[in-house]
Design an enzyme around this catalytic site. Structure first.
Site, short mmCIF file in Angstrom:
data_model
loop_
_atom_site.label_atom_id
_atom_site.label_comp_id
_atom_site.label_asym_id
_atom_site.label_seq_id
_atom_site.Cartn_x
_atom_site.Cartn_y
_atom_site.Cartn_z
N LYS A 119 0.82 -0.96 -0.33
CA LYS A 119 0.08 0.14 -0.16
C LYS A 119 0.97 1.59 0.10
O LYS A 119 0.22 2.20 -0.22
CB LYS A 119 -0.52 0.05 0.65
CG LYS A 119 -1.72 -1.38 0.91
CD LYS A 119 -3.11 -1.00 2.08
CE LYS A 119 -4.21 -2.10 1.69
NZ LYS A 119 -3.67 -3.07 2.17
C1 LIG Z 1 -4.76 -4.81 2.25
C2 LIG Z 1 -3.88 -5.58 1.08
C3 LIG Z 1 -4.31 -6.66 0.46
C4 LIG Z 1 -5.84 -6.28 0.38
O1 LIG Z 1 -5.16 -5.60 -0.88
P1 LIG Z 1 -7.03 -5.92 -1.23
O2 LIG Z 1 -6.67 -4.35 -2.64
O3 LIG Z 1 -7.47 -4.12 -0.66
O4 LIG Z 1 -7.63 -5.93 -2.22
C5 LIG Z 1 -3.02 -8.09 0.85
N1 LIG Z 1 -2.25 -7.89 1.65
C6 LIG Z 1 -1.64 -7.17 2.45
C7 LIG Z 1 -0.53 -7.59 3.44
C8 LIG Z 1 -2.61 -5.64 2.50
O5 LIG Z 1 -2.58 -4.76 3.14
#
Ligand SMILES: *Cc1c(COP(=O)(O)O)cnc(C)c1O
Length: 440
Positions: A119
């Site tokens: 993210k």
């Molecule tokens: C947010 C997150 C996900 C999922 O991603 P989405 O875009 O919400 O489907 C998977 N793994 C980790 C470590 C995350 O922080």
């Protein structure tokens, strides 16, 4: 495979790009969609046209791929002249492809940023864009997090002038390391522990957007994956990986994506939509199986989220399901475009052990969910060149991973520095008046 899409509203190759709500509201520019987060009718912004990327030139750096990929998406936007600088700022750390022994399957590591989860890419892109946008009133960013988004957004905006950030996380439902990373901020960042689930946090953010009082005081925005500014940059590493694989093997790249709110999955689908050499897309969910059930039954049935080991994916009402259903209104087309698995905690645990025993890899529970879905898919006859997306550094989940492997996990320096900061947090009930008071 069947990849049918609705016809674009605007002719391809035109030098303007507009974003429209999945629920039909009128067209806005990229900057407007970015600042608004959610559309006024409650829908999510999606591009009204799909540019076409036919070049198969061997990829350069992440920032360069990002700049050429995103150029048509912000073609006539006031931010356009800054795009190269924005992508340099957002993509300042690597996304390495790691091989799994001599198997053709690779791992795409997206956790080398400041908060050690993928993210960081989207959050830093949004911060780089919003800090360049001109505005009259202070911007207040509300972000609901299941664990990783909040830290990434806080890190990306910390101490940026003219921007306030409130991070809402479900109290007691994030890992201890995630919690430290959500509460180690000061200055313009506030952490709110909500007595509820992630879905309550997400509902609160949506309610705040609809609230006239909050809207009269700030320009509210969201840095969640409901924000189109988070999703577009996430296409970049799917582009880079697929071009790298194409240039070596002349084969499309297939991906297994650990999925929760379906933002990452949507970005990958968009990357395929614009013509990158991407084959199959497999979504790896934990026991929160709204999406796998939808593909099976054709009924979109959001539900309360259930806690699992892969807590950043504990989403019972995935927002971006709306973007996917908008792109594939026809269930048969959606089934042709995506496969989804739901993986339970026992399988996540045993896959973490297998990752270590078989490949010497230490996986976070989310990455292990994807590795398990990959194994299931292969057992059902899956073919091709696969990439398992690794979304977080396992050092964020030591209480889960260390006992399984019987060994300590090294903590990267960037995380260690965050863990050393003092913690600050306010607890609130999951209702709008409590949120109003907390951010007043
Ligand atoms: C947010 C997150 C996900 C999922 O991603 P989405 O875009 O919400 O489907 C998977 N793994 C980790 C470590 C995350 O922080």
């Amino acid at each position: 495979m069947d990849h049918r899409y609705p016809v674009a509203r605007r002719a391809l190759g035109s030098a303007v790009m507009r974003y429209a709500s999945t629920r039909g509201d009128g067209e806005v520019s990229f900057s407007e969609a970015l600042a608004a987060g959610l559309a006024a009718d409650g829908g999510l912004y999606v591009p009204t046209a799909w540019p076409s990327f036919t070049s198969r030139t061997a990829p350069a750096t992440l920032p360069e791929v990002a700049a050429s990929l995103l150029q048509p998406f912000i073609a006539d936007d006031p931010l356009q002249p800054d795009l190269a600088a924005i992508t340099e700022e957002a993509f300042s750390f690597p996304a390495p492809l790691v091989s799994l022994g001599d198997e053709p399957t690779q791992l795409l590591e997206l956790f080398h940023g400041p908060t050690a989860a993928f993210k960081d890419f989207g959050a830093r892109f949004v911060a780089a864009c919003l800090s360049r946008a001109r505005r009259e009133r202070p911007l207040h960013i509300l972000v609901a997090t299941s664990g990783d988004t909040g830290g990434a957004v806080a890190a990306a905006f910390h101490k940026r002038p003219g921007v306030r950030v409130s991070v809402l996380f479900p109290k007691g439902l994030v890992s201890p390391a995630q919690e430290r990373q959500l509460t180690c901020w000061d200055d313009n960042v506030r952490s709110l522990a909500v007595r509820g689930t992630f879905d309550d946090c997400q509902a609160l953010v949506k309610a705040a957007f609809a609230d006239k009082e909050m809207g009269s005081r700030y320009d509210l925005s969201s840095a969640n994956s409901i924000n189109v500014g988070r999703l577009l940059p996430q296409m970049t590493y799917f582009a880079l990986t697929s071009l790298a694989i194409w240039n070596v093997h002349r084969a499309p790249a297939s991906f297994v994506i650990p999925s929760g709110n379906l933002g990452h999955a949507t970005a990958c689908v968009w990357a395929r939509r614009v013509g990158l050499p991407i084959g199959e897309i497999v979504l790896a969910h934990n026991r929160n199986r709204t999406m796998p059930d939808y593909l099976e039954s054709g009924v979109w049935r959001p539900r309360a989220s259930v806690p699992t080991l892969a807590s950043a994916m504990d989403v019972g009402d995935p927002s971006n399901g709306e973007r996917l259903r908008h792109l594939f209104p026809d269930l048969a087309a959606m089934r042709g475009a995506l496969t989804a698995y739901a993986i339970d905690d026992d399988a996540i645990r045993s896959r973490i052990r297998t990752g270590w025993e078989k490949y010497g890899q230490i996986w976070c529970p989310h990455t292990a969910t994807a590795a398990e879905a990959h194994a299931l898919h292969m057992a059902r006859g899956g073919e091709g060149r696969w990439t398992i997306v690794a979304t977080a550094n396992p050092a964020k989940f030591p209480e889960i991973v260390e006992p399984l492997l019987g060994r300590a996990i090294p903590v990267p320096n960037s995380l260690a520095a965050l863990f050393d900061r003092p913690s600050q947090v306010t607890e609130i009930e999951p209702d709008l008046s409590a949120l109003r008071r907390a951010v007043a």
